[in-house]
Design an enzyme around this catalytic site. Structure first.
Site, PDB file in Angstrom:
ATOM      1  N   ARG A  46      10.617   7.587  54.055  1.00 37.10           N
ATOM      2  CA  ARG A  46      11.063   8.987  54.030  1.00 37.10           C
ATOM      3  C   ARG A  46      12.490   9.021  53.485  1.00 37.10           C
ATOM      4  NH1 ARG A  46      13.862  12.470  57.488  1.00 37.10           N
ATOM      5  NH2 ARG A  46      13.093  14.602  57.517  1.00 37.10           N
ATOM      6  N   SER A 117       1.876  17.288  59.612  1.00 37.86           N
ATOM      7  CA  SER A 117       2.640  17.816  60.751  1.00 37.86           C
ATOM      8  C   SER A 117       2.049  19.152  61.155  1.00 37.86           C
ATOM      9  CB  SER A 117       4.106  18.050  60.354  1.00 37.86           C
ATOM     10  OG  SER A 117       4.709  16.836  60.026  1.00 37.86           O
ATOM     11  N   LYS A 146      16.541  15.545  61.859  1.00 36.09           N
ATOM     12  CA  LYS A 146      16.005  16.582  60.959  1.00 36.09           C
ATOM     13  C   LYS A 146      16.584  17.910  61.405  1.00 36.09           C
ATOM     14  CE  LYS A 146      11.487  17.754  58.931  1.00 36.09           C
ATOM     15  NZ  LYS A 146      11.168  19.138  58.969  1.00 36.09           N
TER      16      LYS A 146
HETATM   17  N1  3NM Z   1      10.013  15.433  61.825  1.00 38.39           N
HETATM   18  P1  3NM Z   1      14.259  10.885  65.346  1.00 38.39           P
HETATM   19  S1  3NM Z   1      11.355  15.612  63.958  1.00 38.39           S
HETATM   20  C1  3NM Z   1      11.106  13.615  60.536  1.00 38.39           C
HETATM   21  O1  3NM Z   1       9.410  17.845  64.366  1.00 38.39           O
HETATM   22  C2  3NM Z   1      10.987  14.480  61.720  1.00 38.39           C
HETATM   23  O2  3NM Z   1       8.253  17.444  62.582  1.00 38.39           O
HETATM   24  C3  3NM Z   1      10.097  16.124  62.967  1.00 38.39           C
HETATM   25  O3  3NM Z   1      13.712  11.512  63.987  1.00 38.39           O
HETATM   26  C4  3NM Z   1       9.193  17.219  63.342  1.00 38.39           C
HETATM   27  O4  3NM Z   1      13.286   9.865  65.786  1.00 38.39           O
HETATM   28  C5  3NM Z   1      11.816  14.447  62.833  1.00 38.39           C
HETATM   29  O5  3NM Z   1      15.553  10.256  64.889  1.00 38.39           O
HETATM   30  C6  3NM Z   1      12.968  13.519  63.031  1.00 38.39           C
HETATM   31  O6  3NM Z   1      14.468  11.998  66.307  1.00 38.39           O
HETATM   32  C7  3NM Z   1      12.625  12.367  63.918  1.00 38.39           C
END
Ligand code: 3NM
Length: 220
Positions: A46, A117, A146
């Site tokens: 990503r 998603s 994000k």
């Molecule tokens: N998508 P971390 S949250 C890439 O809610 C991504 O769809 C999300 O990163 C969603 O593990 C997210 O550092 C970030 O929290 C996840």
């Protein structure tokens, strides 16, 4: 390659590591190698965020990370970029609701793994019909990674999606400390960026997460 079975998909989702160059404290190749040593089961490339690589550089890093995955028997998924996934002949793609329509993506990628998603039952129904191999559900917990996520909803949607018979992975703020909550809600695995990529000891962080997940999985 035949379409992946739900059983095989569930086993790959256990410890799903996601990263690109902007997430890593050192060379992403070293981070990925260490994460694999620690026991991740799936990897998503990503390449996003401030200062991320583009075009040729993005492709080149993708090739290198894919090679590491191949050498270690870890499937390689590309985030959003269908063109890149096809050029690399990746094992699959993961798309969000803001990306191309899932059924159109399915047509383009054939039997490759398709992750989508979802944030509601309606989106899940649509993704299932489009042939999604797994649902990504998040953000489960607050995340700094994000910025444009939906509202944090905890594990509620995971519980609601159990009857869909589509493998589920949770995402967003997941750590070794809270991963059990995600599994208990009915997820098949957890996907993380920070918990592994930003750890002082990447291998140890991946192994710790794996320990929590595999234990839960066995006792399920
Ligand atoms: N998508 P971390 S949250 C890439 O809610 C991504 O769809 C999300 O990163 C969603 O593990 C997210 O550092 C970030 O929290 C996840």
């Amino acid at each position: 390659m035949a379409k992946i079975s739900p059983g095989k998909m569930r086993s790959l989702l256990k410890v799903y590591f996601i990263a690109g160059s902007t997430n890593c404290l050192e060379d992403p190749r070293v981070v990925l190698e260490e994460a694999i040593r620690g026991g991740i089961t799936l990897f998503q490339y990503r390449e996003k965020g401030e200062g991320c690589l583009d075009d040729h550089e993005k492709l080149e890093l993708g090739k290198r990370l894919q090679r590491i995955c191949r050498d270690n028997g870890i499937p390689f998924i590309v985030n959003d970029d269908i063109e890149l996934a096809l050029e690399l002949n990746a094992d699959g793609v993961h798309i969000g609701q803001e990306d191309e329509d899932a059924s159109l993506v399915r047509e383009q990628i054939g039997d490759k793994i398709l992750g989508v998603s979802v944030h509601s039952l309606k989106e899940a129904e649509k993704a299932k019909l489009a042939g999604a191999d797994y649902f990504g559900v998040g953000p489960i917990f607050p995340t700094e990674t994000k910025k444009d996520t939906r509202d944090v909803r905890g594990t509620a949607l995971i519980e609601e999606l159990k009857d869909f018979e589509v493998p589920i992975v949770g995402i967003g703020g997941i750590t070794a400390e809270n991963a059990s909550l995600v599994m208990e809600a009915g997820a098949d695995g957890v996907s993380v960026i920070t918990a592994i990529s930003q750890a002082d000891d990447v291998r140890e962080a991946a192994a710790k997460l794996r320990g929590k997940i595999i234990h839960k999985w066995r006792v399920k």
